[in-house]
Design an enzyme around this catalytic site. Structure first.
Site, PDB file in Angstrom:
ATOM      1  CG  ASP A  11      -1.582   1.250   1.521  1.00  0.00           C
ATOM      2  OD1 ASP A  11      -2.226   1.752   0.581  1.00  0.00           O
ATOM      3  OD2 ASP A  11      -1.521   1.776   2.655  1.00  0.00           O
ATOM      4  CG  ASP A  13      -1.988   7.554   0.291  1.00  0.00           C
ATOM      5  OD1 ASP A  13      -1.144   8.461   0.286  1.00  0.00           O
ATOM      6  OD2 ASP A  13      -2.747   7.303  -0.663  1.00  0.00           O
TER       7      ASP A  13
HETATM    8  C1  XBP Z   1      -5.593   5.931   1.264  1.00  0.00           C
HETATM    9  C2  XBP Z   1      -6.652   6.759   0.799  1.00  0.00           C
HETATM   10  C3  XBP Z   1      -6.372   7.812  -0.147  1.00  0.00           C
HETATM   11  C4  XBP Z   1      -5.790   9.100   0.341  1.00  0.00           C
HETATM   12  C5  XBP Z   1      -6.217  10.187  -0.598  1.00  0.00           C
HETATM   13  O1  XBP Z   1      -6.053   4.593   1.211  1.00  0.00           O
HETATM   14  O2  XBP Z   1      -7.791   6.543   1.110  1.00  0.00           O
HETATM   15  O3  XBP Z   1      -7.631   8.136  -0.634  1.00  0.00           O
HETATM   16  O4  XBP Z   1      -6.257   9.371   1.641  1.00  0.00           O
HETATM   17  O5  XBP Z   1      -5.856   9.903  -1.912  1.00  0.00           O
HETATM   18  P1  XBP Z   1      -5.060   3.358   1.062  1.00  0.00           P
HETATM   19  P2  XBP Z   1      -6.771  10.332  -3.160  1.00  0.00           P
HETATM   20  O6  XBP Z   1      -3.790   3.735   1.728  1.00  0.00           O
HETATM   21  O7  XBP Z   1      -5.775   2.259   1.788  1.00  0.00           O
HETATM   22  O8  XBP Z   1      -4.872   3.046  -0.400  1.00  0.00           O
HETATM   23  O9  XBP Z   1      -7.376  11.675  -2.840  1.00  0.00           O
HETATM   24  O10 XBP Z   1      -5.819  10.394  -4.322  1.00  0.00           O
HETATM   25  O11 XBP Z   1      -7.828   9.284  -3.350  1.00  0.00           O
HETATM   26 MG    MG Z   2      -2.997   3.047   3.507  1.00  0.00          MG
END
Ligand code: XBP
Ligand code: MG
Length: 245
Positions: A11, A13
């Protein structure tokens, strides 16, 4: 013969880097730019992170403060959300290019040693391709795609975590089964997505996700500092044995 560990799926983020404060600031900058008085503080954003995906999160919030919102699934609302999200993405990309986020401890070392040991590497994230490129270009350099043979993201997997789509597509493109890989996540939604795709999952929580339920994870670690490929092979083999037992 024992199934070998062949690939690691990360993953982005919260896992590769603590990005959520930069995302939050970018959402708030976009709201201000379009003249909305919405402000997401840390406590509110912690709750909003239960909804994966930036566009989905904006829509969820808008609906929560305006339950009578007309045409919620219609073009007007969708276009407004898309425009706010586009501004947010540009603000986030700028912030990352200016050095607002770094990789979490131990991440780069593990990526480099796994790659050197012949493991394949993939990315499975709900975020947009420009955000991944900005982060990894800043943190690893212009050759970052050399490490990650497969990248699945918001542009290819529209069903957001906890839906397993992004992991199932990563596995298909790697040509591997879940039992040949390990996933790395920071959130309960991510854990659910990865385990539903048959992947044993290591969790490194962060300030926004530490309170979440990580039952079913292979390991919950403060970060990846000190985690080696030898550890991963041993934990992967434990996971397979647990499945057989
Ligand atoms: C992370 C997210 C992302 C970011 C924002 O989820 O939910 O949406 O917070 O990014 P994960 P965007 O780590 O589970 O993939 O605004 O580009 O969607
Ligand atoms: Mg994440």
């Amino acid at each position: 013969m024992q199934t070998m560990l062949k690939a690691l799926i990360f993953d982005v983020d919260g896992t590769l880097a603590d990005t959520e404060n930069a995302h939050r600031a970018a959402f708030n900058a976009a709201f201000a730019e379009v003249g909305r008085d919405w402000v997401w503080d840390e406590a509110l954003y912690t709750r909003l992170l239960e909804v994966s995906g930036g566009k989905e999160r904006i829509l969820h919030y808008w609906r929560s403060i305006q339950p009578d919102l007309k045409d919620i699934g219609g073009a007007g609302v969708r276009d407004t959300v898309a425009r706010i999200h586009e501004i947010k993405t540009a603000a986030y990309e700028r912030a990352v290019q200016e050095g607002a986020v770094q990789l979490r401890p131990g991440v780069l070392r593990l990526i480099e040693s796994a790659w050197a040991a012949g493991l394949r590497l993939a990315i499975a994230t709900t975020t947009s391709p420009v955000n991944i490129a900005a982060l990894l270009r800043a943190a690893i350099g212009p050759d970052w795609p050399h490490f990650f043979q497969v990248v699945e993201d918001a542009s290819t997997a529209p069903e957001k975590k906890p839906n397993p789509q992004v992991y199932l597509q990563s596995l298909r493109r790697l040509g591997l089964t879940g039992s040949e890989c390990l996933a790395f996540e920071d959130s309960a939604n991510g854990l659910r997505a990865a385990t539903s795709a048959g992947l044993a999952t290591l969790i490194t929580p962060n300030a926004y996700t530490a309170h979440q339920d990580f039952r079913g994870a292979l390991r919950v670690l403060p970060d990846l500092q000190g985690t080696t490929v030898a550890h991963l092979r041993s934990w992967h083999s434990d996971a397979l044995q647990r499945r057989v037992a």
